[in-house]
Write a protein that holds these residues in place. Structure first.
Motif, PDB file in Angstrom:
ATOM      1  N   MET A   4      70.110  40.385  49.299  1.00 51.02           N
ATOM      2  CA  MET A   4      71.061  40.618  48.200  1.00 51.02           C
ATOM      3  C   MET A   4      70.963  39.502  47.160  1.00 51.02           C
ATOM      4  O   MET A   4      71.080  39.753  45.966  1.00 51.02           O
ATOM      5  N   ARG A   5      70.717  38.289  47.609  1.00 47.26           N
ATOM      6  CA  ARG A   5      70.567  37.178  46.663  1.00 47.26           C
ATOM      7  C   ARG A   5      69.260  37.317  45.887  1.00 47.26           C
ATOM      8  O   ARG A   5      69.190  36.960  44.709  1.00 47.26           O
ATOM      9  N   GLN A   6      68.222  37.842  46.533  1.00 41.27           N
ATOM     10  CA  GLN A   6      66.926  38.020  45.884  1.00 41.27           C
ATOM     11  C   GLN A   6      67.030  38.983  44.702  1.00 41.27           C
ATOM     12  O   GLN A   6      66.380  38.803  43.683  1.00 41.27           O
ATOM     13  N   ILE A   7      67.872  40.000  44.824  1.00 40.15           N
ATOM     14  CA  ILE A   7      67.997  41.025  43.782  1.00 40.15           C
ATOM     15  C   ILE A   7      68.659  40.464  42.520  1.00 40.15           C
ATOM     16  O   ILE A   7      68.375  40.905  41.415  1.00 40.15           O
ATOM     17  N   GLN A   8      69.526  39.470  42.697  1.00 37.19           N
ATOM     18  CA  GLN A   8      70.271  38.942  41.551  1.00 37.19           C
ATOM     19  C   GLN A   8      69.381  38.095  40.649  1.00 37.19           C
ATOM     20  O   GLN A   8      68.464  37.420  41.108  1.00 37.19           O
ATOM     21  N   ILE A   9      69.712  38.120  39.361  1.00 37.01           N
ATOM     22  CA  ILE A   9      69.020  37.251  38.407  1.00 37.01           C
ATOM     23  C   ILE A   9      69.404  35.807  38.718  1.00 37.01           C
ATOM     24  O   ILE A   9      70.580  35.510  38.947  1.00 37.01           O
ATOM     25  N   ARG A  10      68.440  34.936  38.758  1.00 43.63           N
ATOM     26  CA  ARG A  10      68.651  33.555  39.211  1.00 43.63           C
ATOM     27  C   ARG A  10      69.807  32.861  38.487  1.00 43.63           C
ATOM     28  O   ARG A  10      70.611  32.186  39.094  1.00 43.63           O
ATOM     29  N   ARG A  11      69.916  33.058  37.197  1.00 46.95           N
ATOM     30  CA  ARG A  11      70.955  32.402  36.399  1.00 46.95           C
ATOM     31  C   ARG A  11      72.372  32.788  36.837  1.00 46.95           C
ATOM     32  O   ARG A  11      73.303  32.006  36.709  1.00 46.95           O
ATOM     33  N   PHE A  12      72.521  34.005  37.356  1.00 47.23           N
ATOM     34  CA  PHE A  12      73.855  34.506  37.696  1.00 47.23           C
ATOM     35  C   PHE A  12      74.161  34.440  39.187  1.00 47.23           C
ATOM     36  O   PHE A  12      75.180  34.966  39.627  1.00 47.23           O
ATOM     37  N   ARG A  13      73.307  33.812  39.979  1.00 43.99           N
ATOM     38  CA  ARG A  13      73.551  33.732  41.419  1.00 43.99           C
ATOM     39  C   ARG A  13      74.697  32.776  41.719  1.00 43.99           C
ATOM     40  O   ARG A  13      74.808  31.714  41.111  1.00 43.99           O
ATOM     41  N   LEU A  14      75.523  33.178  42.668  1.00 48.11           N
ATOM     42  CA  LEU A  14      76.594  32.320  43.172  1.00 48.11           C
ATOM     43  C   LEU A  14      76.496  32.308  44.691  1.00 48.11           C
ATOM     44  O   LEU A  14      76.366  33.370  45.284  1.00 48.11           O
ATOM     45  N   PRO A  15      76.547  31.136  45.311  1.00 52.96           N
ATOM     46  CA  PRO A  15      76.553  29.793  44.776  1.00 52.96           C
ATOM     47  C   PRO A  15      75.303  29.506  43.944  1.00 52.96           C
ATOM     48  O   PRO A  15      74.258  30.086  44.187  1.00 52.96           O
ATOM     49  N   ARG A  16      75.464  28.601  42.993  1.00 47.18           N
ATOM     50  CA  ARG A  16      74.373  28.279  42.085  1.00 47.18           C
ATOM     51  C   ARG A  16      73.170  27.718  42.849  1.00 47.18           C
ATOM     52  O   ARG A  16      73.349  26.978  43.806  1.00 47.18           O
ATOM     53  N   PRO A  17      71.948  28.074  42.431  1.00 48.27           N
ATOM     54  CA  PRO A  17      70.765  27.500  43.078  1.00 48.27           C
ATOM     55  C   PRO A  17      70.735  25.982  42.904  1.00 48.27           C
ATOM     56  O   PRO A  17      71.032  25.473  41.830  1.00 48.27           O
ATOM     57  N   VAL A  18      70.397  25.285  43.978  1.00 41.30           N
ATOM     58  CA  VAL A  18      70.348  23.817  43.923  1.00 41.30           C
ATOM     59  C   VAL A  18      68.923  23.292  43.990  1.00 41.30           C
ATOM     60  O   VAL A  18      68.704  22.085  43.887  1.00 41.30           O
ATOM     61  N   ILE A  19      67.941  24.194  44.209  1.00 40.87           N
ATOM     62  CA  ILE A  19      66.546  23.754  44.226  1.00 40.87           C
ATOM     63  C   ILE A  19      65.746  24.565  43.225  1.00 40.87           C
ATOM     64  O   ILE A  19      66.102  25.699  42.906  1.00 40.87           O
ATOM     65  N   ALA A  20      64.672  23.985  42.739  1.00 38.05           N
ATOM     66  CA  ALA A  20      63.837  24.640  41.735  1.00 38.05           C
ATOM     67  C   ALA A  20      62.813  25.550  42.412  1.00 38.05           C
ATOM     68  O   ALA A  20      62.610  25.471  43.625  1.00 38.05           O
ATOM     69  N   HIS A  21      62.160  26.405  41.627  1.00 44.46           N
ATOM     70  CA  HIS A  21      61.088  27.233  42.157  1.00 44.46           C
ATOM     71  C   HIS A  21      59.994  26.351  42.735  1.00 44.46           C
ATOM     72  O   HIS A  21      59.595  25.363  42.116  1.00 44.46           O
ATOM     73  N   GLY A  22      59.508  26.719  43.912  1.00 47.22           N
ATOM     74  CA  GLY A  22      58.419  25.969  44.534  1.00 47.22           C
ATOM     75  C   GLY A  22      58.857  24.744  45.304  1.00 47.22           C
ATOM     76  O   GLY A  22      58.067  24.144  46.007  1.00 47.22           O
ATOM     77  N   GLN A  23      60.128  24.356  45.206  1.00 48.40           N
ATOM     78  CA  GLN A  23      60.609  23.175  45.916  1.00 48.40           C
ATOM     79  C   GLN A  23      60.870  23.537  47.376  1.00 48.40           C
ATOM     80  O   GLN A  23      61.234  24.658  47.704  1.00 48.40           O
ATOM     81  N   GLU A  24      60.686  22.559  48.265  1.00 46.35           N
ATOM     82  CA  GLU A  24      60.853  22.784  49.698  1.00 46.35           C
ATOM     83  C   GLU A  24      62.349  22.875  50.027  1.00 46.35           C
ATOM     84  O   GLU A  24      63.136  22.057  49.567  1.00 46.35           O
TER      85      GLU A  24
END
Length: 197
Positions: A175-195
């Protein structure tokens, strides 16, 4: 004979004792007074006022939970977002580029093009409808395949780190994958490609 009222001597003003450092400045309540202050009726007299207080309390709790979703304070987040397993799932989803997060905006652009182009060039209506069907169905198929790949990644990571996959965690990630990254809650705390943490 004139009687003069005898004046009684006024007592000297009593100087207030200076409060000891760290003292309350008042006597301690008795047990009876403390119990009476804590006593509340089981059924409130003013139900309208009680409902209003409950509404305000719920609104304050909702505001606090919303703020926690934005700041990442896991202690105050709603229960469905708490825990190290869910944090791992969120980080795994946020660390990869998911097709679904790009497909939704792309689909909206395609739909707008389909609405505008036939107005300018009516002869392209049949071609555009075919293109839209192919693009949208192809995009949805890619999203489904990406979802299966993510499912496998989540299951392997959860088994590796926690030994089991708690029910609902994989669905939470999809369900989180389907959402647009900018509007995900809780907010993403890591960048693309980060471990993940």
């Amino acid at each position: 004979m004139i009687f003069r009222k005898q004046q009684t001597p006024q007592p000297a003003p009593v100087e207030a004792k200076p409060a000891r450092p760290g003292s309350k400045g008042r006597p301690t309540r008795t047990r009876k007074e403390a119990e009476a202050a804590r006593r509340r009726p089981l059924v409130v007299d003013n139900r309208k006022e009680a409902r209003k207080r409950d509404r305000e309390r719920r609104a304050a709790a909702n505001r606090e939970a919303q703020q926690a979703l934005l700041t990442g304070d896991e202690r105050k987040m709603p229960l469905q977002h708490r825990g190290p397993e869910r944090r791992l799932v969120r980080d795994l989803v946020d660390s990869r580029r998911n097709i679904a997060e790009y497909f939704l905006p792309f689909a909206l652009v395609v739909m707008l093009v389909v609405l505008i182009v036939p107005l300018l060039r009516p002869q392209l209506l049949n071609v555009m409808s075919t293109v839209v069907v192919v693009v949208l169905w192809g995009g949805m198929l890619l999203c489904v395949v990406d979802g299966f790949l993510l499912r496998r990644v989540l299951r392997l990571a959860l088994i590796e780190r926690y030994g089991e996959v708690e029910r609902g965690l994989v669905g939470y990630g999809i369900m989180r994958q389907i959402q647009i990254r900018r509007f995900r809650l809780p907010r993403p705390v890591i960048a693309h490609g980060q471990e993940p943490r």
